[in-house]
Design a protein around this motif. Structure first.
Motif, PDB file in Angstrom:
ATOM      1  N   MET A  48       0.819  -1.218   0.000  1.00  6.59           N
ATOM      2  CA  MET A  48       0.143  -0.060  -0.051  1.00  6.59           C
ATOM      3  C   MET A  48       0.883   1.289  -0.004  1.00  6.59           C
ATOM      4  SD  MET A  48      -3.042  -0.502   2.881  1.00  6.59           S
ATOM      5  CE  MET A  48      -3.950  -1.800   2.988  1.00  6.59           C
ATOM      6  N   GLY A  49       0.312   2.332  -0.674  1.00  2.00           N
ATOM      7  CA  GLY A  49       1.033   3.610  -0.362  1.00  2.00           C
ATOM      8  C   GLY A  49       0.534   4.126   0.771  1.00  2.00           C
ATOM      9  N   ARG A  50       1.355   5.316   1.173  1.00  3.55           N
ATOM     10  CA  ARG A  50       0.826   5.928   2.120  1.00  3.55           C
ATOM     11  C   ARG A  50      -0.714   6.402   2.340  1.00  3.55           C
ATOM     12  NH1 ARG A  50       0.032  10.932   3.417  1.00  3.55           N
ATOM     13  NH2 ARG A  50       0.761  11.582   1.584  1.00  3.55           N
ATOM     14  N   ARG A  51      -1.116   7.159   1.197  1.00  4.43           N
ATOM     15  CA  ARG A  51      -2.626   7.695   1.235  1.00  4.43           C
ATOM     16  C   ARG A  51      -3.339   6.451   1.547  1.00  4.43           C
ATOM     17  NH1 ARG A  51      -0.773  11.774  -3.328  1.00  4.43           N
ATOM     18  NH2 ARG A  51      -0.377   9.637  -4.051  1.00  4.43           N
ATOM     19  N   THR A  52      -3.154   5.415   0.661  1.00  3.33           N
ATOM     20  CA  THR A  52      -4.219   4.204   0.798  1.00  3.33           C
ATOM     21  C   THR A  52      -4.301   3.818   2.220  1.00  3.33           C
ATOM     22  OG1 THR A  52      -3.791   3.852  -1.629  1.00  3.33           O
ATOM     23  CG2 THR A  52      -4.868   2.137  -0.155  1.00  3.33           C
ATOM     24  N   PHE A  53      -3.168   3.708   2.737  1.00  2.00           N
ATOM     25  CA  PHE A  53      -3.052   2.998   4.048  1.00  2.00           C
ATOM     26  C   PHE A  53      -3.712   3.808   5.038  1.00  2.00           C
ATOM     27  CE2 PHE A  53      -0.186   3.325   8.245  1.00  2.00           C
ATOM     28  CZ  PHE A  53      -0.522   2.068   8.595  1.00  2.00           C
ATOM     29  N   GLU A  54      -3.768   5.292   4.907  1.00  4.53           N
ATOM     30  CA  GLU A  54      -4.173   6.067   5.742  1.00  4.53           C
ATOM     31  C   GLU A  54      -5.742   6.214   5.468  1.00  4.53           C
ATOM     32  OE1 GLU A  54      -2.189   9.905   5.234  1.00  4.53           O
ATOM     33  OE2 GLU A  54      -0.768   9.327   6.654  1.00  4.53           O
ATOM     34  N   ALA A  63      -4.837  -9.650   8.150  1.00  2.00           N
ATOM     35  CA  ALA A  63      -5.523 -10.964   8.520  1.00  2.00           C
ATOM     36  C   ALA A  63      -4.348 -11.935   9.001  1.00  2.00           C
ATOM     37  CB  ALA A  63      -6.147 -11.556   7.337  1.00  2.00           C
ATOM     38  N   PRO A  64      -4.689 -12.941   9.711  1.00  2.00           N
ATOM     39  CA  PRO A  64      -3.712 -13.677  10.000  1.00  2.00           C
ATOM     40  C   PRO A  64      -2.998 -14.444   8.862  1.00  2.00           C
ATOM     41  CG  PRO A  64      -5.507 -14.042  11.565  1.00  2.00           C
ATOM     42  CD  PRO A  64      -5.948 -13.120  10.404  1.00  2.00           C
ATOM     43  N   GLY A  65      -1.429 -14.462   9.036  1.00  2.00           N
ATOM     44  CA  GLY A  65      -0.811 -15.032   7.840  1.00  2.00           C
ATOM     45  C   GLY A  65      -0.619 -13.940   6.778  1.00  2.00           C
ATOM     46  N   LYS A  66      -0.937 -12.873   6.925  1.00  2.00           N
ATOM     47  CA  LYS A  66      -0.747 -11.661   5.764  1.00  2.00           C
ATOM     48  C   LYS A  66       0.089 -10.603   6.309  1.00  2.00           C
ATOM     49  CE  LYS A  66      -4.940 -12.874   3.613  1.00  2.00           C
ATOM     50  NZ  LYS A  66      -4.360 -14.069   2.357  1.00  2.00           N
ATOM     51  N   ARG A  67       0.907 -10.051   5.642  1.00  2.00           N
ATOM     52  CA  ARG A  67       1.757  -8.950   5.962  1.00  2.00           C
ATOM     53  C   ARG A  67       1.222  -7.708   5.151  1.00  2.00           C
ATOM     54  NH1 ARG A  67       7.572 -10.915   5.854  1.00  2.00           N
ATOM     55  NH2 ARG A  67       7.878  -8.992   6.327  1.00  2.00           N
ATOM     56  N   THR A  68       1.569  -6.518   5.712  1.00  2.00           N
ATOM     57  CA  THR A  68       1.368  -5.224   4.961  1.00  2.00           C
ATOM     58  C   THR A  68       2.597  -4.353   4.928  1.00  2.00           C
ATOM     59  OG1 THR A  68      -1.163  -5.385   5.410  1.00  2.00           O
ATOM     60  CG2 THR A  68       0.064  -3.192   4.886  1.00  2.00           C
ATOM     61  N   PHE A  69       2.958  -4.124   3.779  1.00  2.00           N
ATOM     62  CA  PHE A  69       4.006  -3.298   3.557  1.00  2.00           C
ATOM     63  C   PHE A  69       3.518  -1.835   3.089  1.00  2.00           C
ATOM     64  CE2 PHE A  69       5.690  -7.515   3.612  1.00  2.00           C
ATOM     65  CZ  PHE A  69       6.922  -7.218   4.073  1.00  2.00           C
ATOM     66  N   VAL A  70       4.068  -0.836   3.863  1.00  2.00           N
ATOM     67  CA  VAL A  70       3.491   0.493   3.433  1.00  2.00           C
ATOM     68  C   VAL A  70       4.525   1.309   3.015  1.00  2.00           C
ATOM     69  CG1 VAL A  70       2.268   2.720   4.276  1.00  2.00           C
ATOM     70  CG2 VAL A  70       1.455   0.292   5.188  1.00  2.00           C
ATOM     71  N   PHE A  71       4.560   1.790   1.685  1.00  2.00           N
ATOM     72  CA  PHE A  71       5.584   2.558   1.037  1.00  2.00           C
ATOM     73  C   PHE A  71       5.494   4.033   1.322  1.00  2.00           C
ATOM     74  CE2 PHE A  71       5.237  -1.455  -0.628  1.00  2.00           C
ATOM     75  CZ  PHE A  71       6.574  -1.680  -1.364  1.00  2.00           C
ATOM     76  N   SER A 112       0.111   6.186  -7.282  1.00  2.00           N
ATOM     77  CA  SER A 112       1.321   6.561  -7.243  1.00  2.00           C
ATOM     78  C   SER A 112       2.417   5.285  -7.191  1.00  2.00           C
ATOM     79  CB  SER A 112       1.488   7.602  -6.042  1.00  2.00           C
ATOM     80  OG  SER A 112       3.027   7.859  -6.010  1.00  2.00           O
ATOM     81  N   LEU A 113       2.024   4.494  -6.147  1.00  2.00           N
ATOM     82  CA  LEU A 113       2.764   3.277  -5.855  1.00  2.00           C
ATOM     83  C   LEU A 113       2.771   2.546  -7.099  1.00  2.00           C
ATOM     84  CD1 LEU A 113       4.468   1.416  -4.230  1.00  2.00           C
ATOM     85  CD2 LEU A 113       2.280   0.575  -3.280  1.00  2.00           C
ATOM     86  N   PHE A 114       1.579   2.125  -7.958  1.00  2.00           N
ATOM     87  CA  PHE A 114       1.510   1.703  -9.094  1.00  2.00           C
ATOM     88  C   PHE A 114       2.463   1.968  -9.990  1.00  2.00           C
ATOM     89  CE2 PHE A 114      -0.943   1.087 -13.220  1.00  2.00           C
ATOM     90  CZ  PHE A 114      -0.398  -0.239 -13.652  1.00  2.00           C
ATOM     91  N   ARG A 115       2.502   3.478 -10.247  1.00  2.00           N
ATOM     92  CA  ARG A 115       3.614   3.928 -11.201  1.00  2.00           C
ATOM     93  C   ARG A 115       4.848   3.600 -10.911  1.00  2.00           C
ATOM     94  NH1 ARG A 115       3.786  10.118 -10.665  1.00  2.00           N
ATOM     95  NH2 ARG A 115       5.109   9.479  -9.065  1.00  2.00           N
TER      96      ARG A 115
END
Length: 177
Positions: A48-54, A63-71, A112-115
């Motif tokens: 996720m990008g920061r704006r999406t995260f917010e 969810a259990p077994g999943k990790r989130t990385f915020v750029f 933005s992250l996609f780009r």
């Protein structure tokens, strides 16, 4: 070993926005025939990008077994212990995660992250669920300015109850300069 795929999976309005003005997403229809649980089972990492995260409530664990990385270059890891904040070393982090065994990686947003990832040839598929609405503004599917991205349609489905259309495209390698 098979490398993980990075899949940009988003809902978009007919005019190409993934969020409405002010980051609103109340326009996204939940078609009863879309197997959202089945989709989420295909992933064990979210990007996720920061704006999406917010907008998504920032700081919540996945969810259990999943990790989130915020750029983000502005968020601090100490303030968000339930996710991994990725800063300037994002290219190395993405390449390392792709090389590890696991499920696919969901590029959850945003434009933005996609780009940024697409410019580095780090996106394998673009999977857009087109919602039958015209927003007239908001967050675009890809943030400008962006390079041309060549796509090949690999799958599609029409959801008759809501008029929603899901399109899956493979990303072609970037043209050499």
């Amino acid at each position: 070993m098979t490398r993980r795929r990075i899949r940009y999976c988003v809902a978009a309005s007919l005019d190409g926005y993934i969020a409405g003005p002010g980051g609103k997403f109340d326009w996204i229809l939940m078609d009863p025939d879309i197997d959202f649980a089945g989709l989420t089972e295909q992933f064990d990492i979210y990007f996720m990008g920061r704006r999406t995260f917010e907008v998504a409530g920032g700081g919540q664990s996945t969810a259990p077994g999943k990790r989130t990385f915020v750029f983000s270059r502005t968020l601090r890891q100490d303030d968000h212990p339930n996710v991994t904040i990725v800063g300037d070393d994002w290219r190395e982090v993405v390449r390392a995660l792709r090389g590890k065994d696991g499920k696919d990686i969901w590029l959850f947003g945003g434009g933005s992250l996609f780009r940024s990832l697409a410019e580095e040839d780090l996106v394998d598929t673009v999977e857009v669920t087109v919602i039958p609405i015209v927003l007239g503004g908001g967050t675009p599917l890809i943030e400008e300015p962006a390079e041309r991205i060549r796509l090949t349609l690999t799958d599609h489905r029409i959801y008759e109850k809501t008029g929603t259309v899901s399109l899956t495209y493979a990303v072609s390698p970037a043209d050499p300069d």
